[in-house]
Design an enzyme around this catalytic site. Structure first.
Site, PDB file in Angstrom:
ATOM      1  N   HIS A  68     -42.998  41.773 -46.872  1.00 10.46           N
ATOM      2  CA  HIS A  68     -42.765  43.158 -47.293  1.00 10.46           C
ATOM      3  C   HIS A  68     -41.543  43.779 -46.596  1.00 10.46           C
ATOM      4  CE1 HIS A  68     -45.192  44.578 -43.745  1.00 10.46           C
ATOM      5  NE2 HIS A  68     -44.384  45.612 -43.856  1.00 10.46           N
ATOM      6  N   ASP A 114     -48.215  37.547 -46.663  1.00 11.34           N
ATOM      7  CA  ASP A 114     -47.092  38.441 -46.324  1.00 11.34           C
ATOM      8  C   ASP A 114     -46.185  37.756 -45.295  1.00 11.34           C
ATOM      9  OD1 ASP A 114     -45.456  40.631 -46.032  1.00 11.34           O
ATOM     10  OD2 ASP A 114     -46.946  41.862 -44.981  1.00 11.34           O
ATOM     11  N   GLY A 209     -42.716  50.178 -38.707  1.00 11.87           N
ATOM     12  CA  GLY A 209     -41.494  49.667 -38.093  1.00 11.87           C
ATOM     13  C   GLY A 209     -41.716  48.436 -37.221  1.00 11.87           C
ATOM     14  N   SER A 211     -43.567  46.009 -38.380  1.00 13.16           N
ATOM     15  CA  SER A 211     -43.814  44.982 -39.389  1.00 13.16           C
ATOM     16  C   SER A 211     -42.950  43.747 -39.202  1.00 13.16           C
ATOM     17  CB  SER A 211     -43.524  45.527 -40.782  1.00 13.16           C
ATOM     18  OG  SER A 211     -44.606  46.288 -41.207  1.00 13.16           O
ATOM     19  N   GLY A 212     -43.570  42.601 -39.466  1.00 10.94           N
ATOM     20  CA  GLY A 212     -42.857  41.331 -39.375  1.00 10.94           C
ATOM     21  C   GLY A 212     -42.786  40.789 -37.969  1.00 10.94           C
TER      22      GLY A 212
HETATM   23  N1  ARG Z   1     -46.523  48.156 -42.796  1.00  6.14           N
HETATM   24  C1  ARG Z   1     -46.105  48.699 -41.535  1.00  6.14           C
HETATM   25  C2  ARG Z   1     -44.595  48.550 -41.396  1.00  6.14           C
HETATM   26  O1  ARG Z   1     -43.934  48.434 -42.374  1.00  6.14           O
HETATM   27  C3  ARG Z   1     -46.840  48.067 -40.399  1.00  6.14           C
HETATM   28  C4  ARG Z   1     -48.215  48.533 -40.413  1.00  6.14           C
HETATM   29  C5  ARG Z   1     -48.994  47.999 -39.293  1.00  6.14           C
HETATM   30  N2  ARG Z   1     -50.014  48.952 -39.095  1.00  6.14           N
HETATM   31  C6  ARG Z   1     -50.945  48.902 -38.203  1.00  6.14           C
HETATM   32  N3  ARG Z   1     -51.775  49.876 -38.077  1.00  6.14           N
HETATM   33  N4  ARG Z   1     -51.053  47.834 -37.405  1.00  6.14           N
HETATM   34  O2  ARG Z   1     -44.031  48.615 -40.328  1.00  6.14           O
END
Ligand code: ARG
Length: 264
Positions: A68, A114, A209, A211-212
């Site tokens: 994503h 993902d 932020g 993510s990944g």
């Molecule tokens: N989708 C989010 C991003 O783009 C990360 C979400 C992770 N959330 C969490 N509660 N661990 O950065």
């Protein structure tokens, strides 16, 4: 061509992740990491230098991150050796993507699979500030309660200009899929390609932020920050891509079917 095509086990260096215990967090409830202590973490940035996702360097030419985080190769810059994300410290290395390989099973509505590999146009140089992330073997698991560490520059876009974004880290226990999938939590939305981590009391988590970026258990990147419901909510642990389910795909993508074992 050599007919003796064999499957190589690529042995990556075992790395220990150290961090200083300071306080407060962007990664929710975490700490500032010691400078350049997590050498395989990379920042994915827009071509304007805006951090938007994390990743891990798994080969001089390859980064693993979340699918994503795909904003299109032409809009992305990968930064290794970073610590304070929008300050030049002299340890950074920059590379543009040559190719993005999203997992064929990735589903953006369920977040299943993902995971994405980024091939770089030029290799990163491994040094005091940049190293490779050790990955788990295919199919290996983590157990409930096992303590892992997630790190990132997770920043909500609120800040805008001047803030300095220092790498942060937090330790979290693994939550069983049964509990994570319960009706009081994610109610069946956790697939076999996901793992959950967080405290029953909440308060510590990855967030927007991050993510990944890597969730590291026993020195290996077992998870990639994927999704959640808010951040640090006691009812909803963080959800991570289960990297061990994709180890074979990662190796096949990076090394193809014509591995030259002697080289590794
Ligand atoms: N989708 C989010 C991003 O783009 C990360 C979400 C992770 N959330 C969490 N509660 N661990 O950065």
């Amino acid at each position: 061509m050599n007919l003796l095509m064999s499957f190589c086990v690529v042995l990556l260096d075992l790395m220990t992740v150290h961090s200083h215990m300071l306080k407060q967090g962007r990664i929710v409830g975490g700490y500032t990491a010691a400078p350049n202590s997590i050498k395989y973490i990379v920042s994915l940035q827009s071509t304007r230098g805006q951090h938007f996702c994390g990743g891990s360097l798994v080969h001089r030419y390859w980064v693993v991150t979340a699918a994503h985080c795909n904003i299109g190769a032409e809009h992305m810059m990968i930064v290794a050796g970073d610590y304070i994300v929008n300050t030049f410290e002299g340890t950074e290395q920059y590379a543009k993507p040559h190719r993005l390989v999203t997992h064929p099973l990735y589903n953006s509505s369920t977040n299943n699979a993902d995971i994405m590999l980024i091939k770089l146009r030029a290799p990163m140089v491994l040094n005091k500030y940049v190293s490779l992330a050790p990955l788990p073997r295919q199919g290996t698991g983590v157990v409930e309660g096992q303590v892992c560490r997630v790190s990132g520059w997770g920043y909500s876009s609120l800040g805008g200009g001047q803030a300095r974004f220092t790498l942060r880290t937090v330790t979290l226990p693994i939550v069983s899929t049964a509990r994570c999938n319960s009706s009081e939590s994610f109610n069946g939305n956790i697939t076999v390609n996901m793992i959950c981590a967080g405290y029953r009391t909440g308060g510590k988590d990855a967030c927007k932020g991050d993510s990944g970026g890597p969730l590291v258990c026993g020195g290996r990147v077992y998870g990639l920050v994927s999704w959640g419901n808010g951040c640090g909510d006691a009812k909803f642990p963080g959800v991570y891509t289960a990297v061990s389910k994709f180890r074979r795909w990662i190796d096949q993508t990076i090394y193809g079917s014509h591995l030259r074992c002697s080289k590794y």
